[in-house]
Design a protein around this motif. Structure first.
Motif, PDB file in Angstrom:
ATOM      1  N   UNK A  88       0.863  -1.186   0.000  1.00 55.80           N
ATOM      2  CA  UNK A  88       0.000   0.000   0.000  1.00 55.80           C
ATOM      3  C   UNK A  88       0.898   1.234   0.000  1.00 55.80           C
ATOM      4  N   UNK A  89       0.659   2.122  -0.940  1.00 58.31           N
ATOM      5  CA  UNK A  89       1.435   3.359  -1.067  1.00 58.31           C
ATOM      6  C   UNK A  89       0.560   4.523  -0.644  1.00 58.31           C
ATOM      7  N   UNK A  90       1.069   5.339   0.290  1.00 57.18           N
ATOM      8  CA  UNK A  90       0.326   6.488   0.804  1.00 57.18           C
ATOM      9  C   UNK A  90       0.995   7.769   0.289  1.00 57.18           C
ATOM     10  N   UNK A  91       0.229   8.578  -0.466  1.00 50.63           N
ATOM     11  CA  UNK A  91       0.713   9.845  -0.998  1.00 50.63           C
ATOM     12  C   UNK A  91       0.224  10.964  -0.081  1.00 50.63           C
ATOM     13  N   UNK A  92       1.155  11.814   0.365  1.00 49.75           N
ATOM     14  CA  UNK A  92       0.794  12.869   1.309  1.00 49.75           C
ATOM     15  C   UNK A  92       1.528  14.159   0.939  1.00 49.75           C
ATOM     16  N   UNK A  93       1.007  15.264   1.458  1.00 52.22           N
ATOM     17  CA  UNK A  93       1.630  16.580   1.311  1.00 52.22           C
ATOM     18  C   UNK A  93       1.842  17.162   2.696  1.00 52.22           C
ATOM     19  N   UNK A  94       2.975  17.859   2.850  1.00 53.16           N
ATOM     20  CA  UNK A  94       3.304  18.464   4.131  1.00 53.16           C
ATOM     21  C   UNK A  94       4.246  19.634   3.884  1.00 53.16           C
ATOM     22  N   UNK A  95       4.124  20.649   4.725  1.00 55.48           N
ATOM     23  CA  UNK A  95       4.993  21.828   4.603  1.00 55.48           C
ATOM     24  C   UNK A  95       6.373  21.570   5.209  1.00 55.48           C
ATOM     25  N   UNK A  96       6.443  20.837   6.278  1.00 61.72           N
ATOM     26  CA  UNK A  96       7.707  20.554   6.954  1.00 61.72           C
ATOM     27  C   UNK A  96       7.962  19.053   6.967  1.00 61.72           C
ATOM     28  N   UNK A  97       9.104  18.693   7.516  1.00 57.42           N
ATOM     29  CA  UNK A  97       9.435  17.274   7.638  1.00 57.42           C
ATOM     30  C   UNK A  97       8.510  16.606   8.664  1.00 57.42           C
ATOM     31  N   UNK A  98       8.142  15.377   8.376  1.00 56.14           N
ATOM     32  CA  UNK A  98       7.213  14.630   9.220  1.00 56.14           C
ATOM     33  C   UNK A  98       7.907  13.341   9.676  1.00 56.14           C
ATOM     34  N   UNK A  99       7.873  13.092  10.961  1.00 63.27           N
ATOM     35  CA  UNK A  99       8.415  11.853  11.519  1.00 63.27           C
ATOM     36  C   UNK A  99       7.291  10.832  11.584  1.00 63.27           C
ATOM     37  N   UNK A 100       7.222   9.978  10.566  1.00 64.19           N
ATOM     38  CA  UNK A 100       6.118   9.017  10.479  1.00 64.19           C
ATOM     39  C   UNK A 100       6.610   7.586  10.752  1.00 64.19           C
TER      40      UNK A 100
END
Length: 472
Positions: free
Chosen positions: A136-148
């Motif tokens: 499963x591929x999750x496409x996301x947008x974010x302004x800063x770096x995200x610790x996922x």
């Protein structure tokens, strides 16, 4: 991509290129695969290819020699590590793909809720599940770096698949979501545009567009990609305009450049403290600038006259026929209705004027007795015109000319001349004819009719014409 080489046959010594382009998820993702089976695949055909620890199903988007240009454009190398095409998709492959694709919407809702619970500043745009359901591929947008890192563990345990997080930009997100642009067509990023170039406000300035962020921004919140489409044409046209002619000096003062009309090759100037603008040609602006360098100030700008000629409208042969076309049947019906209304009103008016004071069939109590003379004031009043049907019953079919010369009512006494009194008294009990009454009610009994026969000469009437032949 349009395969414009599909109808051009290759030489006998040349073998077709063994790599094809396959698109996934309605064209949102494309990749290259090697055709090791040497089968001939048509554009739009479903194929099963290698995936991550499994297989995936996609659509053939491009074959042949153009694949080389696409690989060069995307900087993809022809190496042995290129994944392979397994087979044409079978019914089992398609059924399994449809089952896993139906889970994507539910997975997107759950993934957004899990990311919100962890307090991550990110926006999930799309979830793509592989055809066999193992990735499963999750496409996301974010302004800063995200610790996922913690988020991946939650997703893996929830969806029972290998998780891949891929960050995309705002334009890629708009392409995946789709929509309609301000031009009325589908977004370019969701149909054919695959690579996104940077767009800045200088492109709008070169095209003389007002710097309005609301009008220049697309649905992604960035500047519209279409601002770069005609930028090269504007840059070529601006080469003829002088660059150092922003301010020119004349005897009337210093004129400042306001705008450039690229298509008409005009430069608009205005003086300080004045709102009036003067259009100059490129040649005239260069001449004034050359004179200023020599220390000469011309007396006048010599602006050109701009004529806004309206385009001549083509005659399409259209004519306004409102009021010219009519339905005869409707007109006749309306005329008949109006005539009936007029006749009804005329009958009511005549009945009101000639209605007796007492009931019909009873003798008049105010009739003169013996030789008393009747009152001429009532007899001298104008009598109403009787109904035409009553005249036809009494007089038969007389010609129109004769009826016009006859008195209006022969049963009524003649109108006396001025200064004379009527000598004929009314007999007691005699009923007068009431005009306008249907069926001859109130009419004089034909046995008691005292009128002279038609062949006899009528009494002389000084008010009528002396010609006796008329009216007979």
């Amino acid at each position: 991509m349009f395969d414009w080489l599909s109808n051009i046959p290759l030489g006998d010594s040349l073998a077709p290129f063994d790599i094809i382009e396959v698109s996934f998820n309605n064209g949102s993702r494309k990749d290259f695969f090697r055709n090791v089976t040497k089968q001939f695949f048509d554009k739009g055909e479903m194929v099963t290819v290698e995936g991550v620890s499994g297989f995936d199903v996609g659509t053939v988007s491009l074959t042949g020699e153009l694949v080389k240009l696409q690989m060069k454009k995307r900087r993809a190398e022809d190496t042995p590590e290129v994944k392979k095409v397994l087979r044409r998709s079978t019914n089992d492959d398609l059924q399994r793909m449809n089952d896993n694709k139906s889970r994507e919407k539910e997975a997107l809702i759950k993934s957004r809720a899990l990311a919100r619970n962890l307090g991550l500043e990110m926006k999930l745009a799309e979830v793509e599940i592989q055809a066999d359901g193992r990735k499963a591929t999750f496409f996301y947008t974010a302004d800063d770096r995200v610790d996922f890192r913690e988020l991946i563990k939650v997703y893996a345990s929830e969806f029972r698949a290998k998780v891949e997080m891929r960050q995309i930009g705002a334009r890629q997100e708009a392409g995946k979501v789709g929509g309609i642009g301000s031009c009325g067509r589908e977004l370019c990023c969701s149909t054919w545009l695959s690579d996104f170039k940077s767009v800045n406000t200088t492109a709008a300035r070169y095209q003389n567009l007002s710097i309005n962020q609301a009008k220049l921004s697309g649905q992604c919140g960035r500047l519209k990609c279409c601002l770069n489409y005609e930028l090269d044409t504007y840059l070529d046209a601006l080469k003829d305009f002088p660059e150092d002619a922003d301010n020119i000096e004349t005897a009337g003062g210093v004129a400042h450049l306001q705008k450039r009309d690229i298509f008409k090759s005009l430069m608009w100037y205005s003086y300080e403290g004045s709102n009036k603008q003067y259009p100059l040609t490129i040649t005239r602006a260069k001449e004034i600038r050359q004179l200023n360098r020599q220390g000469i100030k011309p007396d006048d700008l010599k602006p050109v006259e701009v004529v806004t000629a309206k385009p001549k409208e083509a005659d399409l042969g259209y004519a306004d026929v409102v009021g010219l076309i009519s339905l005869k049947s409707l007109e006749k019906t309306a005329q008949k209705r109006k005539q009936k209304d007029k006749d009804k009103q005329r009958q009511q008016r005549n009945g009101e004027r000639g209605e007796p004071k007492q009931a019909q069939g009873q003798p008049r109590t105010d009739a003169p007795k013996g030789g008393q003379k009747p009152d001429n004031r009532q007899s001298s009043e104008r009598k109403p015109k009787p109904d035409n049907r009553h005249q036809r019953q009494q007089g038969g079919g007389q010609p129109k000319q004769g009826r016009e010369q006859q008195p209006r009512n022969e049963q009524q006494p003649q109108r006396p001349e001025q200064g004379q009194r009527q000598q004929t008294p009314r007999q007691p009990g005699q009923q007068t004819a009431q005009p306008g009454l249907p069926g001859g009610q109130g009419a004089t009994n034909p046995k008691q009719d005292r009128r002279p026969p038609r062949h006899k000469q009528r009494p002389h009437n000084p008010n009528k014409n002396n010609n006796p032949e008329k009216g007979q």
